[in-house]
Scaffold this motif. Structure first.
Motif, mmCIF file in Angstrom:
data_model
loop_
_atom_site.group_PDB
_atom_site.id
_atom_site.type_symbol
_atom_site.label_atom_id
_atom_site.label_comp_id
_atom_site.label_asym_id
_atom_site.label_seq_id
_atom_site.Cartn_x
_atom_site.Cartn_y
_atom_site.Cartn_z
ATOM 1 N N HIS A 43 0.815 -1.216 0.000
ATOM 2 C CA HIS A 43 0.000 0.000 0.000
ATOM 3 C C HIS A 43 0.849 1.267 0.000
ATOM 4 C CE1 HIS A 43 1.027 -0.774 4.164
ATOM 5 N NE2 HIS A 43 0.767 0.491 4.442
ATOM 6 N N LEU A 44 2.174 1.106 0.051
ATOM 7 C CA LEU A 44 3.085 2.247 -0.018
ATOM 8 C C LEU A 44 3.731 2.305 -1.401
ATOM 9 C CD1 LEU A 44 4.955 1.995 3.415
ATOM 10 C CD2 LEU A 44 2.951 3.400 2.856
ATOM 11 N N SER A 45 4.219 3.475 -1.767
ATOM 12 C CA SER A 45 4.915 3.607 -3.047
ATOM 13 C C SER A 45 6.274 2.924 -2.962
ATOM 14 C CB SER A 45 5.115 5.079 -3.401
ATOM 15 O OG SER A 45 6.080 5.671 -2.535
ATOM 16 N N ALA A 46 6.871 2.720 -4.129
ATOM 17 C CA ALA A 46 8.207 2.122 -4.156
ATOM 18 C C ALA A 46 9.175 2.959 -3.332
ATOM 19 C CB ALA A 46 8.693 2.002 -5.598
ATOM 20 N N HIS A 47 9.118 4.267 -3.507
ATOM 21 C CA HIS A 47 10.022 5.159 -2.773
ATOM 22 C C HIS A 47 9.767 5.078 -1.272
ATOM 23 C CE1 HIS A 47 11.720 8.976 -1.268
ATOM 24 N NE2 HIS A 47 12.598 8.806 -2.235
ATOM 25 N N GLU A 48 8.516 5.042 -0.870
ATOM 26 C CA GLU A 48 8.193 4.967 0.559
ATOM 27 C C GLU A 48 8.675 3.655 1.167
ATOM 28 O OE1 GLU A 48 4.148 7.741 0.658
ATOM 29 O OE2 GLU A 48 4.035 5.620 0.086
ATOM 30 N N ASN A 49 8.594 2.559 0.411
ATOM 31 C CA ASN A 49 9.108 1.281 0.906
ATOM 32 C C ASN A 49 10.584 1.368 1.243
ATOM 33 O OD1 ASN A 49 7.514 -1.532 0.803
ATOM 34 N ND2 ASN A 49 6.536 -0.115 -0.633
ATOM 35 N N VAL A 50 11.350 1.942 0.329
ATOM 36 C CA VAL A 50 12.792 2.033 0.551
ATOM 37 C C VAL A 50 13.094 3.013 1.680
ATOM 38 C CG1 VAL A 50 15.023 2.547 -0.496
ATOM 39 C CG2 VAL A 50 13.236 1.446 -1.854
ATOM 40 N N ARG A 51 12.336 4.104 1.737
ATOM 41 C CA ARG A 51 12.570 5.080 2.796
ATOM 42 C C ARG A 51 12.280 4.487 4.178
ATOM 43 N NH1 ARG A 51 9.318 9.229 1.180
ATOM 44 N NH2 ARG A 51 7.994 9.306 3.011
ATOM 45 N N VAL A 52 11.235 3.656 4.267
ATOM 46 C CA VAL A 52 10.941 2.981 5.531
ATOM 47 C C VAL A 52 12.110 2.083 5.930
ATOM 48 C CG1 VAL A 52 9.504 1.203 6.601
ATOM 49 C CG2 VAL A 52 8.430 3.091 5.376
ATOM 50 N N ALA A 53 12.649 1.344 4.953
ATOM 51 C CA ALA A 53 13.789 0.470 5.239
ATOM 52 C C ALA A 53 14.987 1.274 5.726
ATOM 53 C CB ALA A 53 14.160 -0.334 3.992
ATOM 54 N N ALA A 112 18.502 6.909 -4.762
ATOM 55 C CA ALA A 112 19.724 6.265 -5.255
ATOM 56 C C ALA A 112 19.575 4.741 -5.256
ATOM 57 C CB ALA A 112 20.915 6.689 -4.397
ATOM 58 N N LEU A 113 18.943 4.198 -4.219
ATOM 59 C CA LEU A 113 18.749 2.747 -4.153
ATOM 60 C C LEU A 113 17.778 2.275 -5.229
ATOM 61 C CD1 LEU A 113 18.664 2.147 -0.292
ATOM 62 C CD2 LEU A 113 20.397 1.341 -1.908
ATOM 63 N N LEU A 114 16.722 3.034 -5.472
ATOM 64 C CA LEU A 114 15.796 2.677 -6.550
ATOM 65 C C LEU A 114 16.513 2.695 -7.900
ATOM 66 C CD1 LEU A 114 12.561 4.625 -5.527
ATOM 67 C CD2 LEU A 114 12.880 2.150 -5.546
ATOM 68 N N ALA A 115 17.390 3.673 -8.100
ATOM 69 C CA ALA A 115 18.148 3.738 -9.344
ATOM 70 C C ALA A 115 19.079 2.535 -9.470
ATOM 71 C CB ALA A 115 18.939 5.040 -9.406
ATOM 72 N N ARG A 116 19.652 2.114 -8.355
ATOM 73 C CA ARG A 116 20.602 0.998 -8.387
ATOM 74 C C ARG A 116 19.941 -0.292 -8.862
ATOM 75 N NH1 ARG A 116 24.251 -0.333 -3.161
ATOM 76 N NH2 ARG A 116 24.459 1.937 -3.261
ATOM 77 N N VAL A 117 18.657 -0.459 -8.540
ATOM 78 C CA VAL A 117 17.956 -1.689 -8.945
ATOM 79 C C VAL A 117 17.069 -1.459 -10.173
ATOM 80 C CG1 VAL A 117 18.004 -2.576 -6.585
ATOM 81 C CG2 VAL A 117 15.973 -1.327 -7.392
ATOM 82 N N SER A 162 17.166 18.274 7.545
ATOM 83 C CA SER A 162 18.112 17.880 6.511
ATOM 84 C C SER A 162 18.297 16.364 6.459
ATOM 85 C CB SER A 162 19.466 18.561 6.742
ATOM 86 O OG SER A 162 20.011 18.178 7.997
ATOM 87 N N HIS A 163 18.097 15.721 7.614
ATOM 88 C CA HIS A 163 18.247 14.267 7.657
ATOM 89 C C HIS A 163 17.215 13.597 6.752
ATOM 90 C CE1 HIS A 163 18.799 10.207 9.134
ATOM 91 N NE2 HIS A 163 17.514 10.147 9.440
ATOM 92 N N TYR A 164 15.987 14.105 6.742
ATOM 93 C CA TYR A 164 14.949 13.495 5.924
ATOM 94 C C TYR A 164 15.194 13.751 4.445
ATOM 95 C CZ TYR A 164 12.880 12.699 10.416
ATOM 96 O OH TYR A 164 12.698 12.255 11.704
ATOM 97 N N ARG A 165 15.787 14.886 4.110
ATOM 98 C CA ARG A 165 16.198 15.123 2.731
ATOM 99 C C ARG A 165 17.236 14.090 2.313
ATOM 100 N NH1 ARG A 165 14.419 16.170 -1.698
ATOM 101 N NH2 ARG A 165 13.129 17.730 -0.617
ATOM 102 N N GLU A 166 18.138 13.776 3.231
ATOM 103 C CA GLU A 166 19.160 12.758 2.945
ATOM 104 C C GLU A 166 18.508 11.391 2.732
ATOM 105 O OE1 GLU A 166 22.788 10.423 5.247
ATOM 106 O OE2 GLU A 166 22.037 12.318 6.054
ATOM 107 N N LEU A 167 17.506 11.059 3.553
ATOM 108 C CA LEU A 167 16.809 9.790 3.387
ATOM 109 C C LEU A 167 16.149 9.703 2.013
ATOM 110 C CD1 LEU A 167 15.035 9.162 6.827
ATOM 111 C CD2 LEU A 167 16.941 7.881 5.845
ATOM 112 N N ILE A 168 15.507 10.800 1.594
ATOM 113 C CA ILE A 168 14.852 10.832 0.290
ATOM 114 C C ILE A 168 15.870 10.599 -0.823
ATOM 115 C CG2 ILE A 168 13.676 12.354 -1.351
ATOM 116 C CD1 ILE A 168 12.265 13.621 1.104
ATOM 117 N N GLU A 169 17.016 11.259 -0.726
ATOM 118 C CA GLU A 169 18.047 11.125 -1.760
ATOM 119 C C GLU A 169 18.629 9.712 -1.779
ATOM 120 O OE1 GLU A 169 20.778 14.205 -0.809
ATOM 121 O OE2 GLU A 169 19.524 15.818 -1.652
ATOM 122 N N ARG A 170 18.832 9.140 -0.602
ATOM 123 C CA ARG A 170 19.365 7.779 -0.534
ATOM 124 C C ARG A 170 18.354 6.769 -1.086
ATOM 125 N NH1 ARG A 170 21.393 6.232 5.206
ATOM 126 N NH2 ARG A 170 21.948 4.342 4.066
ATOM 127 N N ALA A 171 17.080 6.981 -0.792
ATOM 128 C CA ALA A 171 16.048 6.088 -1.324
ATOM 129 C C ALA A 171 16.015 6.165 -2.847
ATOM 130 C CB ALA A 171 14.690 6.449 -0.734
#
Length: 248
Positions: free
Chosen positions: A95-105, A131-136, A120-129
């Protein structure tokens, strides 16, 4: 390369009542290897995966990670040590988006003990999520609900979630289960790329797939270690042909 194996299994057995699903298996894995655990149905592959991933403790024997005894530790401790798991049954929040799934992880790794964080920490989480989606290969599916993704995409999303803890060791249980031939090729390419960055151990029953993917194969039969070798050695082994290839 370190002389200490990244993962070592010593004389592991696993009983379910009187049934011995795994019998005195000893094997070690070097850092940087891409290894497949294979065998016919009932060979003990799933039990072996559960033992090395912390799903169940061995009834006897030990499991060591980078020389540290991790036998019987709680499953949630594995991520802290640098071990991530991707299971045969897709485990995503549909029920969550792909991005939200990774951000939760990611949040499970970074905010478990700290409730107050700067914006700023949450901005970092968004950017890391992202990046992980791009990796896969899922950047185009960023805002789609996980439940609306194709099966192969859901498996890739689960891998992205597993990568959130930046694991040294990635364990994958039948990563191409239920996939179409096209989805299987995409996942194989992803596994190859992941194996360039970390140690990968996967359980599979598709002999042809792992022959062209892995540099080492471990064959189980009736819960015992049958053969350990290169794809060429496994392909030419008479015992493997008898118990496995002959059944195909």
């Amino acid at each position: 390369m370190s002389a200490t194996p990244i993962l070592e299994v010593r004389h592991a057995s696993r009983f379910y009542g009187k049934f011995k699903a795994l019998s005195d298996v000893s094997v070690s894995f070097r850092a940087g290897e891409l290894t497949a655990i294979i065998g016919p149905n009932g060979a003990g592959k799933s039990t072996f995966f559960n033992v090395i991933s912390g799903g169940v403790p061995p009834s006897a024997g030990q499991v060591l990670f980078q020389g540290q005894d991790i036998t019987g530790i709680a499953p949630h401790e594995f991520a802290r040590l640098g071990i991530a798991k991707s299971f045969q049954i897709t485990n995503v929040f549909k029920h969550l988006s792909a991005h939200e799934n990774v951000r939760v992880a990611l949040q499970m790794q970074t905010t478990r003990f700290q409730l107050l964080r700067p914006r700023s920490h949450y901005r970092e989480l968004i950017e890391r999520a992202d990046a992980l989606l791009a990796r896969v290969g899922l950047q185009a599916c960023r805002d789609k609900l996980a439940g609306d993704l194709a099966h192969g995409q859901q498996r890739s999303l689960e891998v992205a979630m597993a990568l959130a803890c930046e694991p040294k060791l990635l364990l994958m249980d039948e990563p191409t289960a239920g996939m179409s031939p096209e989805e299987t090729l995409v996942m194989m390419d992803l596994i190859r790329r992941l194996a360039q960055e970390r140690t990968v151990i996967l359980v599979e029953h598709k002999m042809k797939m792992v022959m062209g993917l892995c540099n080492r194969l471990i064959v189980l039969h009736h819960g015992e270690l049958l053969v350990d070798g290169t794809p060429e050695e496994i392909r030419n082994n008479a015992e493997v042909k008898r118990v496995y290839l002959g059944q195909g």
